[in-house]
Enzyme design. Sequence first.
Site, short mmCIF file in Angstrom:
data_model
loop_
_atom_site.label_atom_id
_atom_site.label_comp_id
_atom_site.label_asym_id
_atom_site.label_seq_id
_atom_site.Cartn_x
_atom_site.Cartn_y
_atom_site.Cartn_z
N TYR A 91 1.20 15.26 1.78
CA TYR A 91 0.32 14.10 1.56
C TYR A 91 -0.94 14.18 2.42
CZ TYR A 91 3.70 12.17 -1.57
OH TYR A 91 4.51 12.01 -2.66
N ARG A 115 -3.38 16.16 0.42
CA ARG A 115 -3.97 15.39 -0.71
C ARG A 115 -4.92 14.32 -0.19
NH1 ARG A 115 0.96 13.54 -4.20
NH2 ARG A 115 -0.66 12.71 -5.58
N ASN A 171 -2.11 6.36 -10.11
CA ASN A 171 -2.73 7.31 -9.18
C ASN A 171 -2.79 6.73 -7.77
OD1 ASN A 171 -3.13 8.82 -11.48
ND2 ASN A 171 -5.28 8.19 -11.72
N ILE A 172 -2.73 7.61 -6.80
CA ILE A 172 -2.78 7.14 -5.40
C ILE A 172 -4.13 7.51 -4.77
CG2 ILE A 172 -0.28 7.23 -5.18
CD1 ILE A 172 -0.51 9.87 -3.69
N HIS A 219 1.97 2.83 -7.76
CA HIS A 219 2.70 3.87 -7.03
C HIS A 219 2.13 4.08 -5.63
CE1 HIS A 219 4.18 5.80 -11.04
NE2 HIS A 219 4.83 4.70 -10.72
N GLY A 263 -4.90 8.99 -19.76
CA GLY A 263 -4.62 10.13 -18.89
C GLY A 263 -3.25 10.14 -18.25
N ASN A 273 -6.08 10.27 -24.29
CA ASN A 273 -5.46 11.33 -23.52
C ASN A 273 -5.92 12.69 -24.03
OD1 ASN A 273 -3.46 11.42 -21.28
ND2 ASN A 273 -2.37 12.82 -22.69
C1 BV8 Z 1 11.94 3.13 -10.56
C2 BV8 Z 1 3.65 8.61 -6.43
C3 BV8 Z 1 13.43 1.25 -10.58
C4 BV8 Z 1 3.73 9.58 -5.36
C5 BV8 Z 1 5.00 9.07 -8.40
C6 BV8 Z 1 16.04 8.95 -16.37
C7 BV8 Z 1 15.38 8.44 -17.48
C8 BV8 Z 1 14.33 7.55 -17.33
C9 BV8 Z 1 13.90 7.16 -16.05
C10 BV8 Z 1 14.53 7.68 -14.96
C11 BV8 Z 1 15.59 8.58 -15.10
N1 BV8 Z 1 16.02 8.91 -13.86
C12 BV8 Z 1 15.26 8.25 -12.95
C13 BV8 Z 1 14.36 7.50 -13.60
C14 BV8 Z 1 13.34 6.62 -12.99
C15 BV8 Z 1 12.18 7.45 -12.48
C16 BV8 Z 1 11.58 8.28 -13.60
O1 BV8 Z 1 10.88 7.76 -14.46
N2 BV8 Z 1 11.87 9.59 -13.59
C17 BV8 Z 1 11.35 10.46 -14.65
C18 BV8 Z 1 10.82 11.75 -14.03
C19 BV8 Z 1 12.44 10.71 -15.67
N3 BV8 Z 1 11.21 6.50 -12.02
C20 BV8 Z 1 11.28 6.03 -10.76
O2 BV8 Z 1 12.05 6.42 -9.93
C21 BV8 Z 1 10.31 4.90 -10.43
N4 BV8 Z 1 11.04 3.81 -9.85
O3 BV8 Z 1 12.23 3.40 -11.71
O4 BV8 Z 1 12.51 2.08 -9.86
C22 BV8 Z 1 12.68 0.07 -11.09
C23 BV8 Z 1 12.13 0.10 -12.37
C24 BV8 Z 1 11.47 -1.02 -12.85
C25 BV8 Z 1 11.35 -2.16 -12.04
C26 BV8 Z 1 11.90 -2.16 -10.76
C27 BV8 Z 1 12.56 -1.05 -10.29
C28 BV8 Z 1 9.27 5.34 -9.44
C29 BV8 Z 1 8.38 6.39 -10.07
C30 BV8 Z 1 7.18 6.67 -9.15
C31 BV8 Z 1 7.23 8.08 -8.65
N5 BV8 Z 1 6.00 8.38 -7.92
N6 BV8 Z 1 3.89 9.30 -7.70
C32 BV8 Z 1 2.69 10.64 -5.50
O5 BV8 Z 1 1.76 10.50 -6.31
O6 BV8 Z 1 2.83 11.61 -4.76
S1 BV8 Z 1 5.08 9.63 -9.98
C33 BV8 Z 1 3.78 10.69 -10.35
O7 BV8 Z 1 3.97 11.15 -11.68
C34 BV8 Z 1 2.46 9.97 -10.41
O8 BV8 Z 1 2.38 8.83 -9.64
C35 BV8 Z 1 2.32 9.56 -11.84
O9 BV8 Z 1 2.53 8.21 -11.95
C36 BV8 Z 1 3.51 10.11 -12.49
C37 BV8 Z 1 3.22 10.52 -13.91
O10 BV8 Z 1 2.22 11.49 -13.89
P1 BV8 Z 1 0.89 11.26 -14.78
O11 BV8 Z 1 0.00 10.35 -14.04
O12 BV8 Z 1 1.24 10.90 -16.17
O13 BV8 Z 1 0.32 12.71 -14.70
P2 BV8 Z 1 0.87 13.96 -15.51
O14 BV8 Z 1 0.39 15.18 -14.81
O15 BV8 Z 1 2.32 13.80 -15.81
O16 BV8 Z 1 0.10 13.84 -16.90
C38 BV8 Z 1 -1.31 13.92 -16.91
C39 BV8 Z 1 -1.73 13.59 -18.32
O17 BV8 Z 1 -3.16 13.59 -18.36
C40 BV8 Z 1 -1.26 14.63 -19.32
O18 BV8 Z 1 -0.78 13.95 -20.47
C41 BV8 Z 1 -2.53 15.40 -19.67
O19 BV8 Z 1 -2.55 15.80 -21.04
C42 BV8 Z 1 -3.59 14.38 -19.44
N7 BV8 Z 1 -4.89 14.93 -19.03
C43 BV8 Z 1 -5.12 16.04 -18.27
N8 BV8 Z 1 -6.47 16.20 -18.13
C44 BV8 Z 1 -7.06 15.17 -18.79
C45 BV8 Z 1 -6.06 14.36 -19.35
N9 BV8 Z 1 -6.35 13.27 -20.09
C46 BV8 Z 1 -7.65 12.95 -20.26
N10 BV8 Z 1 -8.67 13.68 -19.74
C47 BV8 Z 1 -8.41 14.78 -19.01
N11 BV8 Z 1 -9.44 15.50 -18.51
#
Ligand code: BV8
Length: 230
Positions: free
Chosen positions: A52, A55, A88-89, A105, A171, A197
């Site tokens: 971190y 970053r 985003n952070i 987040h 995004g 996106n």
């Molecule tokens: C929670 C912070 C309970 C830190 C992050 C099984 C099934 C379903 C869910 C779960 C499961 N097992 C566990 C879970 C829950 C889990 C989860 O979802 N896991 C996933 C992996 C399956 N979630 C959690 O644990 C969350 N907490 O659920 O608590 C609760 C729920 C509700 C209410 C109360 C309690 C906590 C999740 C937070 C984790 N922390 N980050 C840090 O940043 O270091 S997550 C991290 O990935 C980011 O924060 C971001 O939010 C997340 C997703 O990433 P994206 O932002 O989408 O980025 P990514 O790279 O994936 O995609 C980029 C996109 O942009 C792509 O589509 C690309 O095509 C596009 N792109 C690229 N370039 C461009 C573009 N678009 C436009 N223009 C461009 N130029």
Amino acid sequence: MKIVVLTGAGISAESGVPTFRDADGLWEGHRVEDVATPEAYDAKPSMVQKFYDARRAALAGVEPNPAHVALGRLGEVLGSDLGLVTQNIDDLHERGGSHDVIHMHGELLSALCRACDRRTPWHGELSDFPSCPGCGIPELRPDVVWFGEVPYQMDRIQGMLMRADLFVSIGTSGAVYPAAGFVQLARACGARTLELNLVPSEGSEQFHEARQGPAGELVPAWVDEVLAEL
Ligand code: BV8
């Protein structure tokens, strides 16, 4: 017209901030589960802090792009009728002119004390385990929401989604919950839904409309459309 916008790493990509899942699943050379969980922090605090710190330091070298600036412009006109929620952070929305950004987040530029729960704005490093300015105990961690932790301001976000006329996702890959579920709630409550996106996300089918392209082009064009209709 009440609009809720959700952004993900893709909106910052053109500013030079790496996304999470575009770089063959590695995140700056790490697997997500090795750096973004409380267990990882407990097991290897220095390694996670350094991840971190790097970053946080990188933020000084990046600038908001036209997508951030366009959303800043939209907020100037809509005021509280625009809800901006980001996964985003980074601070690029604020530097692009947006106010009252909801960082569900957490934020790189904030430190959270594990001893007294105080938050302190933080621009430096945490891997040297400085003392908390509030309680003096060296238990400061990044103020970010890791996997398995509860995202911030969920009640406020859900209320906004239920009242929205339009929900726009920008995004994000739709891979992480609860953010990936926002489109379903907004749609169930009567909002129109739009995805901007680079490629169709995992949840593209759930949107009334999906446009593909770089955020730096799609978002300013969309904001111009909205402002022309007001
Ligand atoms: C929670 C912070 C309970 C830190 C992050 C099984 C099934 C379903 C869910 C779960 C499961 N097992 C566990 C879970 C829950 C889990 C989860 O979802 N896991 C996933 C992996 C399956 N979630 C959690 O644990 C969350 N907490 O659920 O608590 C609760 C729920 C509700 C209410 C109360 C309690 C906590 C999740 C937070 C984790 N922390 N980050 C840090 O940043 O270091 S997550 C991290 O990935 C980011 O924060 C971001 O939010 C997340 C997703 O990433 P994206 O932002 O989408 O980025 P990514 O790279 O994936 O995609 C980029 C996109 O942009 C792509 O589509 C690309 O095509 C596009 N792109 C690229 N370039 C461009 C573009 N678009 C436009 N223009 C461009 N130029």
